[in-house]
Design a protein around this motif. Structure first.
Motif, PDB file in Angstrom:
ATOM      1  N   ASN A 316       5.435  -0.193 -23.800  1.00  0.00           N
ATOM      2  CA  ASN A 316       5.761  -1.386 -23.017  1.00  0.00           C
ATOM      3  C   ASN A 316       7.185  -1.862 -23.287  1.00  0.00           C
ATOM      4  O   ASN A 316       7.893  -2.297 -22.363  1.00  0.00           O
ATOM      5  N   ILE A 330       8.972  -1.960 -12.292  1.00  0.00           N
ATOM      6  CA  ILE A 330       7.816  -1.071 -12.229  1.00  0.00           C
ATOM      7  C   ILE A 330       6.560  -1.923 -12.040  1.00  0.00           C
ATOM      8  O   ILE A 330       6.222  -2.764 -12.882  1.00  0.00           O
ATOM      9  N   GLU A 331       5.887  -1.719 -10.910  1.00  0.00           N
ATOM     10  CA  GLU A 331       4.704  -2.504 -10.576  1.00  0.00           C
ATOM     11  C   GLU A 331       3.403  -1.772 -10.909  1.00  0.00           C
ATOM     12  O   GLU A 331       2.367  -2.403 -11.108  1.00  0.00           O
ATOM     13  N   TYR A 332       3.476  -0.433 -10.968  1.00  0.00           N
ATOM     14  CA  TYR A 332       2.226   0.318 -11.104  1.00  0.00           C
ATOM     15  C   TYR A 332       2.470   1.641 -11.825  1.00  0.00           C
ATOM     16  O   TYR A 332       3.472   2.319 -11.606  1.00  0.00           O
ATOM     17  N   ILE A 333       1.545   1.988 -12.718  1.00  0.00           N
ATOM     18  CA  ILE A 333       1.559   3.290 -13.406  1.00  0.00           C
ATOM     19  C   ILE A 333       0.194   3.924 -13.173  1.00  0.00           C
ATOM     20  O   ILE A 333      -0.844   3.322 -13.503  1.00  0.00           O
ATOM     21  N   ASP A 334       0.170   5.118 -12.591  1.00  0.00           N
ATOM     22  CA  ASP A 334      -1.140   5.715 -12.287  1.00  0.00           C
ATOM     23  C   ASP A 334      -1.866   6.150 -13.564  1.00  0.00           C
ATOM     24  O   ASP A 334      -1.269   6.257 -14.637  1.00  0.00           O
ATOM     25  N   GLU A 335      -3.163   6.377 -13.451  1.00  0.00           N
ATOM     26  CA  GLU A 335      -4.010   6.627 -14.620  1.00  0.00           C
ATOM     27  C   GLU A 335      -3.609   7.881 -15.382  1.00  0.00           C
ATOM     28  O   GLU A 335      -3.661   7.920 -16.609  1.00  0.00           O
ATOM     29  N   LYS A 338      -0.585   7.059 -17.438  1.00  0.00           N
ATOM     30  CA  LYS A 338      -0.970   6.209 -18.573  1.00  0.00           C
ATOM     31  C   LYS A 338      -1.626   7.038 -19.676  1.00  0.00           C
ATOM     32  O   LYS A 338      -1.323   6.884 -20.864  1.00  0.00           O
ATOM     33  N   ASN A 366       9.315   3.266  -5.170  1.00  0.00           N
ATOM     34  CA  ASN A 366       8.653   2.036  -4.709  1.00  0.00           C
ATOM     35  C   ASN A 366       7.931   1.307  -5.845  1.00  0.00           C
ATOM     36  O   ASN A 366       6.841   0.759  -5.670  1.00  0.00           O
ATOM     37  N   MET A 368       6.551   2.562  -8.452  1.00  0.00           N
ATOM     38  CA  MET A 368       5.367   3.253  -8.942  1.00  0.00           C
ATOM     39  C   MET A 368       5.743   4.456  -9.809  1.00  0.00           C
ATOM     40  O   MET A 368       6.558   5.279  -9.421  1.00  0.00           O
ATOM     41  N   THR A 370       4.245   7.790 -11.308  1.00  0.00           N
ATOM     42  CA  THR A 370       3.108   8.694 -11.103  1.00  0.00           C
ATOM     43  C   THR A 370       3.247   9.904 -12.024  1.00  0.00           C
ATOM     44  O   THR A 370       4.300  10.134 -12.625  1.00  0.00           O
TER      45      THR A 370
END
Length: 440
Positions: A316, A330-335, A338, A366, A368, A370
């Motif tokens: 983080n 960064i709004e999203y990190i896919d599983e 992670k 965007n 994200m 991935t």
């Protein structure tokens, strides 16, 4: 940012001072090189703007003196058209850049802004270093506790640990907690130099001491006087160099190459290596007496794979740091991404973790992150029987080359010259690839 303006032309100094202050900078002035040195020793400056041609101590000599006082003070030389060549030569000696009198002041302001960005990055690095020492891991906490206690004495310290665990951060930490914190912290990567160059780097040399020695050079031992000398990768030094280092530690004196004059030095020594020195002693590649001299206290830093409870916190932190650095949210990190970040063992430790996250943030689309750009992810696909997507060969080559260079840099402790040597390409070629692939 604090700036010292040095020029023996008072009218020019007054005008330039007003121009720079209007941009929000703090500016002090000095009318000679001698006065400048006195002020630099008393007050803290980030940048010195110095005229090249002055009576007494000129801009070149002032540059040399400043770098001896602190390597973190940047210098921009101010010169006339007739002395541009001298200014260019000064840049080879450590000047940040030069400004030609008569050019638009905005050109100078642009250069000052570049220095300001560099200062901010250094501050960010210092904060990063402090954060890296935060931990919930018992073994890592014990290492920090030993470092803090050891800092209170002048005893020699040996830091052990794999590449990328933060040995340099520990060395800085010890210096900052010692009574030498107001003096220089001088770091030398021993594996970055041949024996001959390392000796010159450490001891310095007199003018004419050997071919190419066109001027006197003060070595790292002298620069670290009253401060701290950090010898990284000490396990890569030759037996000959170890003997010379041992002699310095015993006598507390040095001789510059080409001189018989004894110079007294007083510094705290911290060494570090990722090698097992006990094995090196058995193999006859490391002197036992030198080992015991440098290892009054040994600090062993655990690898990142043993600090499972710290991983999420560090991930983080580096993510937030990269968002600021690259101005990306960064709004999203896919599983899958992670899972990789949390379970990957990071053989390159903190350095590798930071580099992977930098890569993921740079390539994020965007907002994200991935699994598409995870290390080796795409490269491994080309060996599978079924290829989901046939892509241009040049694209696959580029990905493989980028990943490979990244790993080589990690193994070489970010030393571009060493990495280029191992890859058998020129330093310029490697630098171009690093920029092209956005590896760093």
């Amino acid at each position: 940012m604090d700036i010292l303006l040095v020029d023996d032309e008072k009218e020019y100094t007054t005008i330039l001072k007003k121009i720079i202050e209007k941009k929000g900078y703090n500016v002090e002035t000095a009318s000679s090189g001698k006065e400048a040195i006195e002020k630099i020793k008393k007050f803290r400056f980030n940048l010195v703007l110095s005229d090249l041609i002055m009576d007494g101590i000129d801009g070149i000599e002032l540059l040399t003196r400043i770098k001896e006082i602190s390597s973190n003070i940047e210098v921009i030389l101010v010169t006339g058209y007739g002395s541009i060549q001298n200014a260019v030569e000064a840049m080879q000696k450590g000047a940040f850049s030069y400004f030609i009198k008569g050019d638009s002041p905005e050109v100078l302001i642009d250069e000052i802004k570049k220095v300001e960005e560099m200062v901010e990055l250094r501050c960010a690095f210092d904060k990063s270093s402090e954060f890296v020492l935060k931990t919930n891991n018992k073994e890592f906490s014990q290492a920090i506790d030993i470092a803090k206690k050891a800092a209170e004495s002048n005893i020699n310290i040996l830091i052990l640990g794999e590449s990328g665990v933060g040995k340099d951060v520990f060395a800085n930490y010890i210096h900052q907690y010692s009574d030498r914190k107001e003096e220089n912290f001088v770091a030398v990567n021993c594996c970055a130099f041949s024996d001959t160059l390392l000796e010159s780097e450490l001891f310095g040399h007199e003018r004419g001491a050997f071919t190419g020695a066109i001027e006197k050079r003060v070595g790292r031992f002298e620069l670290a006087n009253n401060g701290t000398l950090f010898l990284d990768e000490i396990g890569d030094t030759s037996l000959d160099v170890q003997v010379k280092l041992l002699r310095v530690l015993e006598n507390k004196t040095i001789q510059r190459i080409g001189s018989n004059k004894e110079i007294e030095v007083d510094f705290r020594l911290i060494c570090a290596t990722n090698k097992n020195l006990y094995d090196e002693i058995k193999k006859g590649t490391f002197r036992e007496d030198f080992f015991y001299r440098i290892s009054s206290i040994i600090i062993e830093i655990p690898p990142l794979r043993n600090r499972v409870e710290d991983k999420e916190m560090l991930i983080n932190f580096f993510l937030n740091q990269c968002e600021i650095e690259f101005n990306k949210k960064i709004e999203y990190i896919d599983e899958d991404a992670k899972k990789f970040l949390m379970t990957y063992e990071y053989p390159g430790n903190l350095r590798e973790m930071k580099n992977i996250i930098r890569r993921l943030v740079v390539l994020a689309e965007n907002g994200m992150i991935t699994s598409k750009y995870l290390p080796n992810q795409n490269i491994s696909n080309i060996y599978e029987d079924d290829i989901e997507e046939i892509r241009p060969l040049r694209e696959i080559r580029r990905e493989f080359e980028s990943e490979y260079i990244d790993k080589v840099l990690v193994q070489c402790n970010e030393n571009i010259s060493e990495a280029a040597r191992r890859l058998e390409i020129s330093r310029r070629q490697l630098s171009n690839k690093i920029n092209d692939f956005k590896i760093r």
